[in-house]
Enzyme design. Sequence first.
Site, PDB file in Angstrom:
ATOM      1  N   ASP A   1       0.825  -1.212   0.000  1.00  0.00           N
ATOM      2  CA  ASP A   1       0.000   0.000   0.000  1.00  0.00           C
ATOM      3  C   ASP A   1       0.860   1.262   0.000  1.00  0.00           C
ATOM      4  O   ASP A   1       2.060   1.216   0.269  1.00  0.00           O
ATOM      5  CB  ASP A   1      -0.888  -0.020   1.243  1.00  0.00           C
TER       6      ASP A   1
ATOM      7  N   GLU B   1      -5.232  -1.658  -7.213  1.00  0.00           N
ATOM      8  CA  GLU B   1      -6.290  -0.740  -6.796  1.00  0.00           C
ATOM      9  C   GLU B   1      -6.466   0.306  -7.899  1.00  0.00           C
ATOM     10  O   GLU B   1      -6.921  -0.017  -8.980  1.00  0.00           O
ATOM     11  CB  GLU B   1      -5.986  -0.108  -5.440  1.00  0.00           C
TER      12      GLU B   1
ATOM     13  N   GLU C   1     -13.895   1.242   0.082  1.00  0.00           N
ATOM     14  CA  GLU C   1     -13.279   1.899   1.240  1.00  0.00           C
ATOM     15  C   GLU C   1     -13.649   3.378   1.306  1.00  0.00           C
ATOM     16  O   GLU C   1     -13.688   3.977   2.386  1.00  0.00           O
ATOM     17  CB  GLU C   1     -11.759   1.749   1.201  1.00  0.00           C
TER      18      GLU C   1
END
Length: 674
Positions: free
Chosen positions: A418, A467, A473
Site C-alpha cells: 500500500d 487498486e 473503502e
Amino acid sequence: MKLFLKKWMLLLLVGIPSCIYAQTKYKVTSPSGKLRLEVATGNEITYSVIHEEDTMIAPSPISMTLTDGTVFGRFPRLKKKRSRSVNQTINPPVYKKSVIADCYNELTLEFKEDYKVVFRAYDEGVAYRFVSSRKAPFWVKDEQAVFNLPDNPDIFAATPKGRQIDGKENQYHSSFQNTYRHVPLSEWDKSRLAFLPVLFAKKGKERKKVCITEADLLNYPGMFLKADDEDKGLYGHFAAYPKEVAVEVRGLKEVVKSREPYIAKSEGCTAFPWRVIIVSEKDADLLCSDLVYKLAAPAEGDYSWVKPGKVAWDWWNDWNISGVDFRAGINTDTYKYYIDFASRFGIEYVILDEGWAVAGPADLFQVVPEIDLEELVRYAEARHVGLILWAGFRAFDKDMERVCKHYAEMGIKGFKIDFMDRDDQYMIDFNRRCAETGARYKLLIDLHGTSKPTGLQRTYPNAVNFEGVHGLEEMKWAQPGTDQVTYDVTMPFIRMVAGPVDYTQGAMVNMNRENFRAIYSEPMSQGTRCRQLAAYVIFDSPLNMLCDSPSNYMREAECTRFIAGIPTTWQETLPLDGKVGEYIVMARRQGDAWYVAGLTDWTARDIEVDLSFVEGENIRVELFEDGANADRVGRDYRRRVFSLSSGRKQKIHLAPGGGFIMKVSVGGQADGGR
C-alpha cells in the site's frame, strides 16, 4: 549559361528540404478491415485512427526527446519497413477467460537514428510504441503523445486528488481514486491532469467510444492526459524522475520534494510502453477488452502455483466483531476468529491489514506483541486457510528480498502492498520488483494504493490485484454528494478495461441514497444488498475481498454462502448489455456453471436476460434479486431457485441502486427458495 546554372542550383537547393522530408504514408488495417491506423512520416511522425469511415483520432504527432538533444520522431530517415500478421491464442494462468484470441497486423518502421516505431491494429483497437536500439544508456527528457479528437467529443475522466505538499496541491501524488466527470472535451478543466484510462464518446447517432490507456509499463513513468488549449484533444503528461524525497505519515509514505529534469532513465536497448487506443461500437464491448493483456510481455516460468480466491478482510469493518468473550482488535484471538469464519465458509485467505507490524520504524520484522504470527500461521494451515500480510511501500522497499524470504518460509501466502501513491519511473519499477521478488518466493502480490494495471498481471501472474479504483473503502469517509452507485456502472467501462480492480465489495449494511451516511467504524454501502453480490461477477478481481465483519456475514449466512462459492477467475466472460453510467449485465463461466449479474444506477429498471448462450437441458437457476422494498430498505432481497428450458429469457426487476446475480447450472434440479 552561368545564369542558367545559378537558377538551376537555386531551384535544387530550394527543393532539397521538400525532397528529403516529403511525407510518406503507411497503413495498418485490423484483421476484419473495420479499423485502420494511418501513419505519415515527413518532418515528424503522425498517426490517425479510422473506424470504418469515422475518424476516431485525427492526425496526431508522436516523438520522444532525449536529454542529449536527440528527438526520436523528428526528421526521421527510414532505414527499413517490415509488416507481419499474427493469429495465435493465449492461455493465461489467471484471467477472466481461459483462451484469448490474439490476432493483429503489425507495421514496424525502423529509422537510421537508432530507433523504431511499432504499430499494431487489432479489431478492438490499435497501439504503438517506440523501441530504442541504442547500446549506451540515455535519459528521456519528455515524450510527445498526442490524441487529437474531432468534433468535441464527451469525455469520461477522473482527476487525481492531489496531496497537499508545502501548502500546494501536487497532482503527481495521489491514490488514483476518484469518481468520473462527464463533460464535453471543451469544458474539461485545462489545469487538471486526468489519469488513465480515459474514455471518449464520439458525436453522432452510434456514439462509438474511444478508450485511451497504456500497456507493458514496466520501467517508465505512467502517463497522464491534459487537454490542449485549442480543445482539439489531449496530450501525454509525465511525472519527472524523483530527486529529493521526504518521509511522512508514520514512516509509511514518501513525498517527492524535487524532481530531475528528465522523466526516465533508459538502459539503451529499450522497448517503451504501448500507447493504447481501444475503439468500441457498443458500450458493452468495453467490458471484455483483452487488449492491455495481449500487449503485455508474456510470463516466463511456471505459475501453476498461483491460487486466487476470496479473502476475509479486517480493515474495512474496523475489526468489529461481536458476540465474543474477548476484546476485538489487532490481536491473536481476533484473527483466530477471522480464520474460523473463513474456514467455515470455504474462504481461501485472511488478510492481516495495517497494524500487525509496529508503526513508525517501517520495519516488517517488528511484529506487535499482541500478535503471535507463527501461531496464527499454524492455526490457519490446520484449517486450510492462507494468511496474507499488509505492507506499507517504504517498509517493503527497504528490505524486499529478506522480507519475502522470511515470511514465505514462515508460511505466509502473499502481501498486500500500500501507499505507493504515485507513478513516476521509480514507483512503476517498484511495482515490477514486488511482482518479480514475490514470484521467486511463490507469494501473491496485491498492489493496493497504486495506479491502474498495464499488463503486469500477464508478465507476473502472481500480481493478481491492483487498486487505482474508487472502491468501497471510500464509503468510510465519503463526502456528501459522493455517488458510488453511478461510479459502479461507469468504472467497468473505463478503469476495468486496464485490468483487475481491488474494489473490496461485500457490505452487508446497505442503504438507499437518502439513508446513506459515511461512518468510519461501522461502514455501509450505497444501493442494495443484491448490488453487493452482483459486484463479485461484474468486477474483475482474482483476489476478492469480503470486506464486512465476520459477525455480520454469519448473521447473513445465505448471502455469505453464495458469495463464498463464486469463482474469482473464469473460463469465459460475456458482456451481455450495458451503457456507460447507466447499467451493466455480464455473464461469466467457470466449469459447468454460469454466473450472470447486473447493476443499475439510481434508476429502477426492468430487464430481460437472454440465457440462450447456456447449452444443455434441465437448467437450474439460483437467483438473488432486489426485494419488493429494496428501494426503501437496501438489505431487502429475494432468493429464488427454479428450472428453465433451454433458450428461455428471464425478466428481472432492479430497484434504484440495485442489482441481481444468478447461478445457472446445467443438469440440476430446483429445490425451492425463499
